[in-house]
Structure formats: C-alpha cells, structure tokens
Design an enzyme around this catalytic site. Sequence first.
Site, mmCIF file in Angstrom:
data_model
loop_
_atom_site.group_PDB
_atom_site.id
_atom_site.type_symbol
_atom_site.label_atom_id
_atom_site.label_comp_id
_atom_site.label_asym_id
_atom_site.label_seq_id
_atom_site.Cartn_x
_atom_site.Cartn_y
_atom_site.Cartn_z
ATOM 1 N N LYS A 182 0.832 -1.301 -0.103
ATOM 2 C CA LYS A 182 0.310 -0.118 -0.009
ATOM 3 C C LYS A 182 0.914 1.251 -0.067
ATOM 4 C CE LYS A 182 -3.699 -2.339 2.540
ATOM 5 N NZ LYS A 182 -5.181 -2.206 1.871
ATOM 6 N N HIS B 67 -0.337 -8.155 8.993
ATOM 7 C CA HIS B 67 -0.533 -6.687 8.836
ATOM 8 C C HIS B 67 -0.284 -5.751 10.067
ATOM 9 C CE1 HIS B 67 -2.107 -8.685 5.370
ATOM 10 N NE2 HIS B 67 -3.433 -8.940 5.913
#
Length: 482
Positions: A184, A242
């Site tokens: 990202k 994550h």
Amino acid sequence: MSETIEPHTFIILGGTGDLARRKLLPAVYRLTRQDMLDRWCILGVARGEDMDDESYRAWVREALVDAGFDQEELAAWCDRCLYYQPSGSGVEGWKSIAARIDALEQEHELPQNRAFYLALPPKVFSTAVTGMGAAGLNKSRGWTRVVFEKPFGQDLASAQDLNRAVHEVFDETQIYRIDHYLGKETVQNLLVFRFANPIFEALWNRERVEHIQITVSEDLGVGTRAGYYDQSGALRDMVQNHLTQLMTLIAMEIPVRYDADFVRNEKVKVLRSIRPLDLDNVVFGQYTAGRIGGEEVRGYQDAPGVADNSINPTYVALKLEVANWRWAGVPFYLRTGKRLPRRQTEIAVTFRQPPVPLFANMRFGNVEPDVLLLTLQPDEGFSLLIDVKRPGQPPSIDKLPLTFQYDQAYEPLQDAYVTLLHDLLEGDQTLFVHAHEVEAAWELYTPLLAQRFPLHKYAAGSEGPLASDKMLARSGHVWRPI
Ligand code: BG6
C-alpha cells in the site's frame, strides 16, 4: 518500455482460482500496460479444469472485464495468456510443467526468467515446492522467483517447517512472501515520512512519545470466507502479519541503506525486542448481531459456514512493549476487528504533555496531548493535531489539525498488488517478508494460540468489547474513536 523489468514468464500455480481472477490478473494487466512491458507471457496452471489456451483466454478476459477494464483493449493482451493442465501427478506433473515452460519460452523467444506465484491453498505450499525442486524448477539460466501468499504457517513450528522445506529448494533471495499491506502506498510512505523528514526523528522516542495506537478496523464481516477464517481468527489473519508489519515500520531504527537486507534486518530487530506478551494485556472478541450503516447484520456464529458455537475471535486488542533504548516503556496498542463501525486503518502517535503545564493555571481549560495521525485508509493522509489559541476571550485552546491528504495532491492510489508484482519482477525484496520476520512474529504470538482466553462479545457496529477499553484504562489511556 520498462528498463528495469526483464522479459519473463509469469506462472500462476492455481491459475483459475479466485486470487488469480480477482487480484493477480487485474494487477498484471495494469502493470504490463503502465510499465509498457513488451516481452512476457502468463502461464496459468491448474489441475481439474478442462481448458485450453483459447478457453483460458476467454476466462481471463471475463475476469478483467469484471474488474472494470475495457473489453476491446483486452483482446491482444489476452493472447499472451496460456494455459496448462499438468499431466501426471507428483514429480511427473511438475516435470510436465517444466517441459511446458521450456517450450513456451522457445516459442515466444523469452529468456528463462520465471516468476512462480503459488496461488494455492497454504497446506500444499510445502509439497508444491518440493515437487518444483525435484523437477528442477528452482533454477534456470535466467532468474527464478517464487511468491507465497499469506498465511505463511499457522504458528511458529509450522512456519519453521515451511521455511525449512522452502529453503531446501530455493534460497532466500528467490523467495517473496507477500503481506499486501506492504504494497500500500501509505504504508510505504511510513518509511518516507520517517526517514526523509528528519524533523520527526527527534520526536520519535520514549522521551517524546507517550503511547502509540495502531487500528485496523473493518466494517465487513466474515462474508463467504468462513472455511478459512473460522480456522484462523483475527490474530492469525490480521495481527501476526499486517498489524505487526505496521508496528515494525513505526518502531524500526534507521536502516543504513534503503535496500531489502538493511530494511528487513531493522524490522527483525524490532520483533526480537518485543517483550513476551503479558496475558493480561490481550483481549479477544467476537461480534454478535447488530447494525452497521443503518443495516441489520447477523452475528459471526450465524454466518454461513461458521461452526455452531464457534469460539474463533473476530477482534483482538493487545498491548506490546518494544524493550529497546528507543521505546522501552512506551505502550504500543494494536487492535483489529471485523464488523466495527467503519473501515479504517490508522496509526496514532500520542506525544507527551509539556513537563510543566504552563497554561493549566490560567483559564485555558484542559490541554490535550499532541497527536500525529497517520491514516492509511480510506482517507489516506496525515494530521498533526496541535494546540491553537482560539481568538478572543475568555482564553481557550483548540486542538486543530495540520493536514495532508493524498486525494488532494495526487491521482487515486494504485492497488497494492500492482506495486508488489512490479517489485517482484524487478527483483526488489524490500516490501516482502523475510524468513526471520515471519518466524519472529510467530514466536511472539504462538504462546497466545495455546491459551484459552475469555471471548468477549461485541455487537456488530460497536467499537469492540468493553474489556478492550478497560485494558487501556489500566494504563490511563483511551482508544481513539473509530
Ligand atoms: C486480508 C485478510 O489479509 O486482509 C482479510 O485475510 C482482511 O480478512 C483483509 O479483510 C484486509 O485488507 P484491506 O487491504 O482491505 O485492509
């Protein structure tokens, strides 16, 4: 034309699966166009699908149209997609794949540069890799790289076993373990934010930072993924990978160079500095029926495919301490959950109050601590919440943001998979997870998997279980609102 991506074959093992359809093919399509790649092929490999090149191309075309791409522009692109159904099982099957790749490379005049994407169920990773080794698919006259989706292991022992099996066949420089959060833009920007703006470095330590909160909240429930999720739960699904990755990027020291070895070494050091988790500082929860965005939603246990009376957690909150010179004593709070009020990934760094409260004796009222908010999604950007005197009388102070928002400065951000596939094809491992990272993270969380914790229920649409608020309250903190 890309100067950094060499001609290659992109081999999707599990080439007709959901991951290939939803994520990989659209990402490769974007990438090949954006980087103007001109010599490449995709080979979709699958068992049990009676397809040939033509019917595979039709399937790929449909997948890309579903992903919103223009049918007309797709036709020529799809011609580069080929299909293979291995003949024979075990090593014979792998040898037949090797022969197909050799033939394809000759036919299309491609060098032996090969990226193998294991879009397969994790339980077959180990046997697949062993088969690849036996068929000689681990080396070529060009480069050979292999990609693993998460989850990489279910706990420390299984991750170690898998690493051992993979290392028998490939060396670490060939291995790309995906954590899509690292692809990202806003996650990569954490490094730029910290290391290209040295003004923050002076603040980034236990002297200045009071505590840090990392929140990954989702409004979605388990959806149709119960088969996987009910066996995994929030700790394995989100925290081990994550959230822990986000934490390491926030806590890591400055790498000597921006390259895969140096960056990943610093992340491993953070993981190894975390104190073993104090069991009082972990809260597990599971959502019950509730309302989100004005809609009634059912509870986790009523979702299709979830076991009756499942005790699988859909929410986890924990308090960690990175026991090194920079961070000792600073709480890092991590939380994630499904069916929370909205989708939001945010890191909040709360700074210490002034040592002497200069304004407290006047009539300014309470002065709240300064907070740096890094919003990773969906309103990507950051805000530094600082004190400002409100004009006029009586004197008072407001907390106001200095704000940057991506959407005001840039085009929409690209999908993480495009970035990750680009780096894979370039041979840059910085945004992929090293064997040491994956094992260090499992080492931290595996003790929790063996314990029976109370499972706190929370209504869908609420901000999670009360027990989580209480955990923070014990240290005098409160969660930021979701
Ligand atoms: C995946 C998890 O890795 O990440 C899912 O398996 C989760 O359960 C998803 O929903 C969240 O990703 P993102 O990019 O939507 O924040």
